[in-house]
Design a protein around this motif. Structure first.
Motif, PDB file in Angstrom:
ATOM      1  N   SER A   1     -25.706-115.686  -3.244  1.00 20.52           N
ATOM      2  CA  SER A   1     -26.051-114.693  -4.264  1.00 20.52           C
ATOM      3  C   SER A   1     -24.815-114.344  -5.082  1.00 20.52           C
ATOM      4  CB  SER A   1     -26.599-113.420  -3.618  1.00 20.52           C
ATOM      5  OG  SER A   1     -25.570-112.719  -2.943  1.00 20.52           O
ATOM      6  N   PHE A   2     -25.047-113.710  -6.215  1.00 16.35           N
ATOM      7  CA  PHE A   2     -23.964-113.241  -7.073  1.00 16.35           C
ATOM      8  C   PHE A   2     -23.059-112.284  -6.301  1.00 16.35           C
ATOM      9  CE2 PHE A   2     -22.119-110.208 -10.031  1.00 16.35           C
ATOM     10  CZ  PHE A   2     -21.619-111.028 -11.030  1.00 16.35           C
ATOM     11  N   THR A   3     -23.661-111.316  -5.631  1.00 17.17           N
ATOM     12  CA  THR A   3     -22.901-110.309  -4.898  1.00 17.17           C
ATOM     13  C   THR A   3     -22.060-110.951  -3.800  1.00 17.17           C
ATOM     14  OG1 THR A   3     -24.639-108.693  -5.326  1.00 17.17           O
ATOM     15  CG2 THR A   3     -23.089-108.161  -3.579  1.00 17.17           C
ATOM     16  N   GLU A   4     -22.640-111.874  -3.073  1.00 17.06           N
ATOM     17  CA  GLU A   4     -21.905-112.548  -1.998  1.00 17.06           C
ATOM     18  C   GLU A   4     -20.703-113.307  -2.557  1.00 17.06           C
ATOM     19  OE1 GLU A   4     -22.586-116.029   1.340  1.00 17.06           O
ATOM     20  OE2 GLU A   4     -24.349-115.010   0.518  1.00 17.06           O
TER      21      GLU A   4
ATOM     22  N   ILE B   1     -19.027-112.666  -5.364  1.00 12.85           N
ATOM     23  CA  ILE B   1     -18.017-111.714  -5.834  1.00 12.85           C
ATOM     24  C   ILE B   1     -17.240-111.148  -4.656  1.00 12.85           C
ATOM     25  CG2 ILE B   1     -17.648-109.510  -7.016  1.00 12.85           C
ATOM     26  CD1 ILE B   1     -18.455-111.986  -8.814  1.00 12.85           C
ATOM     27  N   ARG B   2     -17.942-110.795  -3.615  1.00 12.09           N
ATOM     28  CA  ARG B   2     -17.264-110.241  -2.431  1.00 12.09           C
ATOM     29  C   ARG B   2     -16.386-111.293  -1.754  1.00 12.09           C
ATOM     30  NH1 ARG B   2     -22.330-106.565  -0.764  1.00 12.09           N
ATOM     31  NH2 ARG B   2     -21.739-104.777  -2.045  1.00 12.09           N
TER      32      ARG B   2
ATOM     33  N   SER C   1     -27.739-102.266 -10.761  1.00 20.27           N
ATOM     34  CA  SER C   1     -26.918-101.071 -10.528  1.00 20.27           C
ATOM     35  C   SER C   1     -25.473-101.307 -10.956  1.00 20.27           C
ATOM     36  CB  SER C   1     -26.970-100.662  -9.054  1.00 20.27           C
ATOM     37  OG  SER C   1     -26.450-101.696  -8.231  1.00 20.27           O
ATOM     38  N   TRP C   2     -24.998-102.542 -10.859  1.00 21.91           N
ATOM     39  CA  TRP C   2     -23.645-102.858 -11.326  1.00 21.91           C
ATOM     40  C   TRP C   2     -23.603-102.829 -12.843  1.00 21.91           C
ATOM     41  CZ3 TRP C   2     -21.181-107.408  -8.140  1.00 21.91           C
ATOM     42  CH2 TRP C   2     -21.166-107.065  -6.787  1.00 21.91           C
TER      43      TRP C   2
ATOM     44  N   GLY D   1     -18.106-115.553 -11.691  1.00 22.46           N
ATOM     45  CA  GLY D   1     -19.112-114.602 -12.172  1.00 22.46           C
ATOM     46  C   GLY D   1     -20.137-115.221 -13.104  1.00 22.46           C
TER      47      GLY D   1
ATOM     48  N   VAL E   1     -27.275-110.804 -10.538  1.00 25.74           N
ATOM     49  CA  VAL E   1     -26.387-109.681 -10.831  1.00 25.74           C
ATOM     50  C   VAL E   1     -27.173-108.382 -10.602  1.00 25.74           C
ATOM     51  CG1 VAL E   1     -24.965-108.558 -12.581  1.00 25.74           C
ATOM     52  CG2 VAL E   1     -25.223-111.051 -12.605  1.00 25.74           C
ATOM     53  N   PRO E   2     -26.676-107.495  -9.745  1.00 21.48           N
ATOM     54  CA  PRO E   2     -27.392-106.245  -9.482  1.00 21.48           C
ATOM     55  C   PRO E   2     -27.455-105.355 -10.728  1.00 21.48           C
ATOM     56  CG  PRO E   2     -25.721-106.645  -7.799  1.00 21.48           C
ATOM     57  CD  PRO E   2     -25.484-107.629  -8.903  1.00 21.48           C
TER      58      PRO E   2
ATOM     59  N   GLN F   1     -30.988-112.159  -5.757  1.00 22.08           N
ATOM     60  CA  GLN F   1     -29.769-112.963  -5.640  1.00 22.08           C
ATOM     61  C   GLN F   1     -28.884-112.869  -6.891  1.00 22.08           C
ATOM     62  OE1 GLN F   1     -31.728-116.712  -4.730  1.00 22.08           O
ATOM     63  NE2 GLN F   1     -30.732-116.647  -2.733  1.00 22.08           N
TER      64      GLN F   1
END
Length: 73
Positions: free
Chosen positions: A11-14, A16-17, A52-53, A34, A49-50, A47
């Motif tokens: 996922s995008f978040t995974e 980035i982290r 909320s971000w 990104g 870009v959130p 999966q």
């Protein structure tokens, strides 16, 4: 490292982290990771870009409208 993160993150978040946790020049990797992960997984999906971000981005609505205009050209 860029290709390792892109190929293994689900996922995008995974991604980035994972980039942040690598340390070093995370900014130098982020400008590729990104956009690639956003293109692969979209925006607002489980999966992608959130939202909320994105909601925290200053003038997000205006930037989105500008991007849409550029894409329509």
């Amino acid at each position: 490292m860029i290709f390792q993160i892109i190929s293994r993150a689900s996922s995008f978040t995974e991604a980035i982290r994972a980039n942040i946790h690598c340390g070093g020049d995370s900014c130098g990797r982020a400008w590729i990771i990104g956009p690639v992960m956003a293109a692969l997984h979209g925006v607002g999906t489980s999966q992608g870009v959130p939202l909320s971000w994105l909601a925290r981005v200053t003038d997000a609505a205006c930037l989105y409208a500008d991007a849409e205009t550029l894409l329509a050209s």
